[in-house]
Design an enzyme around this catalytic site. Structure first.
Site, short mmCIF file in Angstrom:
data_model
loop_
_atom_site.label_atom_id
_atom_site.label_comp_id
_atom_site.label_asym_id
_atom_site.label_seq_id
_atom_site.Cartn_x
_atom_site.Cartn_y
_atom_site.Cartn_z
CG ASP A 1 46.09 36.50 40.98
OD1 ASP A 1 45.83 35.65 40.09
OD2 ASP A 1 46.94 36.01 41.73
CG ASP B 1 49.38 34.19 44.74
OD1 ASP B 1 49.24 34.12 43.07
OD2 ASP B 1 47.84 33.23 45.00
#
Length: 166
Positions: free
Chosen positions: A136, A118
């Site tokens: 995401d 991330d």
């Protein structure tokens, strides 16, 4: 374009953009060493390895948990893809493609690195959103699409010669 092909396009676009962004940032830059990269007062790139699921829940440190999450992601992507190919709704097919593509992108990370890479961090003052990636964001957009598809009136063609409902 048929709904199934549109969904497949959404899946492949999500998967390619997700993996290209992660590989480019991780292997093609020095982000890991020079983070954070600030983009104004509200956004930055940082490196976070998420060993859990959404929002860092259910952190998995061992191999069994990692591979269970990979298997769950692959099973979800497969089920969503089957649903995507069977729907007649372009919105629903696109939403399912976004979710499946995001699940596959994060599954690849988990299988390759043991965690999801991330890197996007949004914040304002003391408020801080979770660090996320393109997969995401696609999953969230897909869920929004699922919700919209479920609340919008269904558009069915009427009898021949009759205009479709507005």
């Amino acid at each position: 374009m048929t709904p199934g092909r549109l969904g497949l396009l959404a899946l492949l676009t999500t998967l390619i953009l997700d993996q290209a962004s992660k590989l480019g940032l991780y292997f093609g830059t020095d982000l890991v060493l020079t983070q954070p990269w600030r983009f104004g007062p509200y956004a930055e790139f940082v490196v976070v390895w998420n060993r859990g699921v959404s929002y860092g829940l259910f952190q998995q440190e061992g191999g069994i948990g990692r591979w269970l999450l990979v298997a769950l992601s692959l099973a979800a992507a497969l089920g969503l893809s089957v649903w995507m190919t069977r729907t007649g709704s372009r919105l629903l097919a696109t939403a399912l493609g976004l979710i499946a593509g995001g699940a596959l992108g994060n599954a690849i990370d988990r299988a390759a690195y043991g965690a999801v890479f991330d890197f996007v961090h949004l914040h304002a003052g003391a408020w801080s959103w979770y660090v996320f990636n393109i997969a995401d964001a696609a999953i969230v957009a897909g869920v929004v699409g699922l919700i919209l598809d479920s609340v919008l009136p269904e558009r069915r063609p009427g009898p021949p010669g009759e205009p479709p409902p507005a």
